[in-house]
Scaffold this motif. Sequence first.
Motif, short mmCIF file in Angstrom:
data_model
loop_
_atom_site.label_atom_id
_atom_site.label_comp_id
_atom_site.label_asym_id
_atom_site.label_seq_id
_atom_site.Cartn_x
_atom_site.Cartn_y
_atom_site.Cartn_z
N LYS A 294 0.85 -1.19 0.00
CA LYS A 294 0.00 0.00 0.00
C LYS A 294 0.89 1.24 0.00
CE LYS A 294 -4.02 -1.95 0.28
NZ LYS A 294 -5.03 -1.76 -0.75
N ALA A 295 0.36 2.31 -0.55
CA ALA A 295 1.06 3.59 -0.54
C ALA A 295 0.18 4.61 0.16
CB ALA A 295 1.39 4.05 -1.95
N LEU A 296 0.83 5.55 0.80
CA LEU A 296 0.14 6.63 1.48
C LEU A 296 0.79 7.93 1.04
CD1 LEU A 296 -1.80 7.69 3.69
CD2 LEU A 296 0.07 7.33 5.32
N LEU A 297 -0.02 8.87 0.60
CA LEU A 297 0.47 10.18 0.20
C LEU A 297 -0.21 11.22 1.09
CD1 LEU A 297 2.09 11.98 -1.75
CD2 LEU A 297 0.07 11.98 -3.24
N LEU A 298 0.59 11.96 1.84
CA LEU A 298 0.09 13.04 2.68
C LEU A 298 0.62 14.35 2.12
CD1 LEU A 298 0.84 11.70 6.27
CD2 LEU A 298 -1.29 11.51 4.99
N THR A 299 -0.25 15.34 1.95
CA THR A 299 0.20 16.65 1.50
C THR A 299 -0.48 17.72 2.35
OG1 THR A 299 -1.49 16.65 -0.24
CG2 THR A 299 0.74 16.02 -0.89
N TRP A 300 0.31 18.73 2.67
CA TRP A 300 -0.17 19.89 3.42
C TRP A 300 -0.07 21.11 2.51
CZ3 TRP A 300 2.33 15.91 5.72
CH2 TRP A 300 1.78 15.40 6.90
N ASP A 301 -1.13 21.88 2.42
CA ASP A 301 -1.14 23.13 1.68
C ASP A 301 -0.74 24.24 2.65
OD1 ASP A 301 -1.64 25.46 0.28
OD2 ASP A 301 -3.64 24.88 -0.37
N LEU A 302 0.49 24.71 2.54
CA LEU A 302 1.02 25.70 3.47
C LEU A 302 1.09 27.10 2.86
CD1 LEU A 302 3.83 23.54 5.10
CD2 LEU A 302 1.46 23.89 5.87
#
Length: 116
Positions: free
Chosen positions: A2-10
């Motif tokens: 499985k892959a997990l992609l986390l992104t934060w819009d800063l």
Amino acid sequence: MKALLLTWDLRGKPPEIFETLRAYIARESWQRYGGMPGLSHKMWFSNSSDGVFGAFYLWETAEAMEQEIATMYRVEHMTGVKPQVQRLDVEAVQRGGSSVTDLLSQGLAWNAAKDA
């Protein structure tokens, strides 16, 4: 896998937040994920010009991934921004012919750690 992609819009956050996050990686997060059961790889990434910070993980199982997602809060706490969370199936993985011999020593977090 499985892959997990986390992104934060800063976008709109002070530009220094990226230096703070790099120091966090070098001083805290790096050690936390080293040798973590069920985790194959974790890569942190950023684009300070566009206000993007994130991490990409490869997990052995969905259970290991979900167990970790339940404990993730540090970057959100530091930035006040909730991440976009994408759970993905891994279709295939390939290694290229890169001349980088030590992938684990690469990245901006290590430059920030040296300067601190």
